[in-house]
Design an enzyme around this catalytic site. Structure first.
Site, PDB file in Angstrom:
ATOM      1  N   GLY A   1       0.768  -1.273  -0.034  1.00  0.00           N
ATOM      2  CA  GLY A   1       0.173   0.012  -0.034  1.00  0.00           C
ATOM      3  C   GLY A   1       0.845   1.189   0.162  1.00  0.00           C
TER       4      GLY A   1
ATOM      5  N   ASP B   1       2.012  12.460  14.674  1.00  0.00           N
ATOM      6  CA  ASP B   1       1.388  13.692  15.424  1.00  0.00           C
ATOM      7  C   ASP B   1       2.640  14.463  16.093  1.00  0.00           C
ATOM      8  OD1 ASP B   1      -1.155  12.903  14.806  1.00  0.00           O
ATOM      9  OD2 ASP B   1      -1.237  11.794  16.538  1.00  0.00           O
TER      10      ASP B   1
ATOM     11  N   HIS C   1      -5.235   9.383  18.446  1.00  0.00           N
ATOM     12  CA  HIS C   1      -4.775   9.744  17.379  1.00  0.00           C
ATOM     13  C   HIS C   1      -5.803  10.140  16.170  1.00  0.00           C
ATOM     14  CE1 HIS C   1      -1.882   9.476  14.015  1.00  0.00           C
ATOM     15  NE2 HIS C   1      -2.469   8.685  13.400  1.00  0.00           N
TER      16      HIS C   1
END
Length: 430
Positions: free
Chosen positions: A126, A265, A292
């Site tokens: 992916g 983050d 998250h």
């Protein structure tokens, strides 16, 4: 080494004086002026005057006996042999990081770091899986890299296997090959699932990605129950509870070895703060706690290193940007995907920190969404001290500003709902 005989042949063969070079570098005793030894003037070989010898005598063209030339040849050869040989400096592939985690990433791309971690990437074909696999393949920390997906993994593995690094690479295709992919793994990273598209929230991914994560983690519980499991698949606020419940069902649950990768983050917070303050982002560290997704992402600017201050309106804007940075990328890609490259970087950074700690390195700290008792929420992201067996110590929330405490209070209801949704999903599975 054979040198041409005679002064002119010797000068042409050797060029600048190696003894003078070694003398200046501190590798040989100092040359004594007027010693009659070889000196250097304008980068050429010349004979120095003997003690008591006048310039006129030197210029008269007096020649040295043949034996002296042979002695000179031997002397020069000896000096050349004594010259130190230094390896050229390794190219700097990444800028130096001040924080330990960044240092781990830098070391992982250096030929000086060696280990034998066996890492599996599930979802390797992916948008996140391919660049993540590339970074892992490039690291000497990894000796074996196994790649799994439902399509294209043989090609991805073949492509990566041509890279001149030590990790062996093998691709596995389809559910029947998943057990072989996982056997013997030390670390499993799971970026599998569908990406966000414009207008979607991370929670919109739940129905598809929850099933994928439950299936993959069940295989982990069966075939590598002692491995560290790092979940990237969104929504992490739900997929970590799913992973925990699946491991509980198989009787192999260890909360110290299951991590929700929230590192992106922190990476974003470091970057955005550095941009506003004109700092080197590699030397900025902002802890990010909570969850998250959206407002559950809580950057602790008050604990930033180095210390920074913002007016309240600018602080509010900054935190909003950090919380919605994923949406910023989704919109910029206009339907072509979500944050893949930066997520691959962040995932690799976390894995390298984890492997460093597993190897016995002390003081490795990363934030991660894990089983927690720091709040009344059963899972919460905080800085963690990592060790050989996973989480060594939860470092907790630290000192917070009133504004940050308010953000936590506002985030808890949404976080609890996402956690419960993940737990209930596993309980409803047949």
């Amino acid at each position: 080494m054979s040198l041409p005989h005679g002064p002119h042949g010797t000068r042409r063969a050797l060029g600048p004086n190696p003894r003078l070079h070694s003398h200046r570098a501190g590798h040989l005793p100092p040359l004594r002026p007027g010693s009659g030894r070889v000196t250097a003037t304008s980068g050429r070989w010349r004979w120095g005057r003997k003690p008591g010898q006048s310039r006129e005598a030197r210029r008269s063209g007096a020649r040295r006996p043949w034996g002296v030339w042979r002695s000179l040849e031997s002397s020069v050869c000896c000096q050349l042999v004594r010259l130190p040989v230094r390896a050229p400096p390794a190219p700097a592939m990444l800028s130096a990081f001040a924080r330990p985690a960044g240092a781990a990433l830098r070391r992982s791309l250096s030929t000086s770091a060696q280990n034998n971690a066996k890492v599996a990437v599930l979802g390797a074909s992916g948008g996140i899986g391919q660049p993540l696999s590339l970074l892992l393949k490039n690291s000497p920390l990894v000796s074996r890299l196994t790649l799994y997906d439902i399509a294209h993994t043989p090609g991805v593995a073949a492509d990566l296997s041509h890279i001149e690094t030590r990790a062996t690479v093998k691709g596995y295709l389809g559910p029947e090959q998943l057990p072989d992919c996982l056997k013997g793994c030390d670390v499993v990273v799971i970026p599998a699932g569908v990406p966000r598209k414009p207008g979607m929230t991370r929670d919109d991914l739940f129905n598809t990605n929850a099933t994928i994560v439950a299936t993959l983690t069940a295989a982990c519980a069966q075939h590598c129950p002692e491995a560290m499991v790092c979940i990237i698949s969104n929504p992490v606020n739900s997929t970590i509870p799913i992973t925990a419940e699946v491991f509980k069902k198989h009787g192999v649950y260890n909360p110290d070895k299951i991590f929700g990768v929230t590192t992106l983050d922190i990476v974003r917070a470091n970057t955005f703060v550095a941009e506003l303050k004109g700092l080197d982002p590699a030397r900025v560290h902002v802890p990010v706690i909570g969850g998250h997704a959206g407002k559950t992402i809580i950057p602790v600017i008050s604990q930033c290193t180095p210390k920074v201050d913002f007016p309240q309106d600018q602080l509010t804007t900054l935190i909003g940007r950090i919380q919605e940075a994923g949406t910023e990328v989704v919109k910029a890609k206009a339907g072509a995907g979500s944050a893949t490259l930066s997520m691959a970087y962040a995932g690799a950074r976390f894995v390298f920190s984890l492997v460093d700690a597993m190897n016995g390195k002390e003081g490795v700290v990363e934030c991660s969404f894990v089983k927690s008792q720091e709040t009344d929420c059963p899972y919460f992201s905080t800085p963690l001290l990592l060790g050989k067996k996973g989480i060594e110590k939860n470092l907790g929330l630290g000192k917070l500003s009133s504004f940050e405490e308010k953000m936590i209070a506002e985030a808890l209801p949404e976080l609890k709902a996402s956690i419960k949704k993940g737990e209930e999903f596993v309980k409803s599975m047949k």
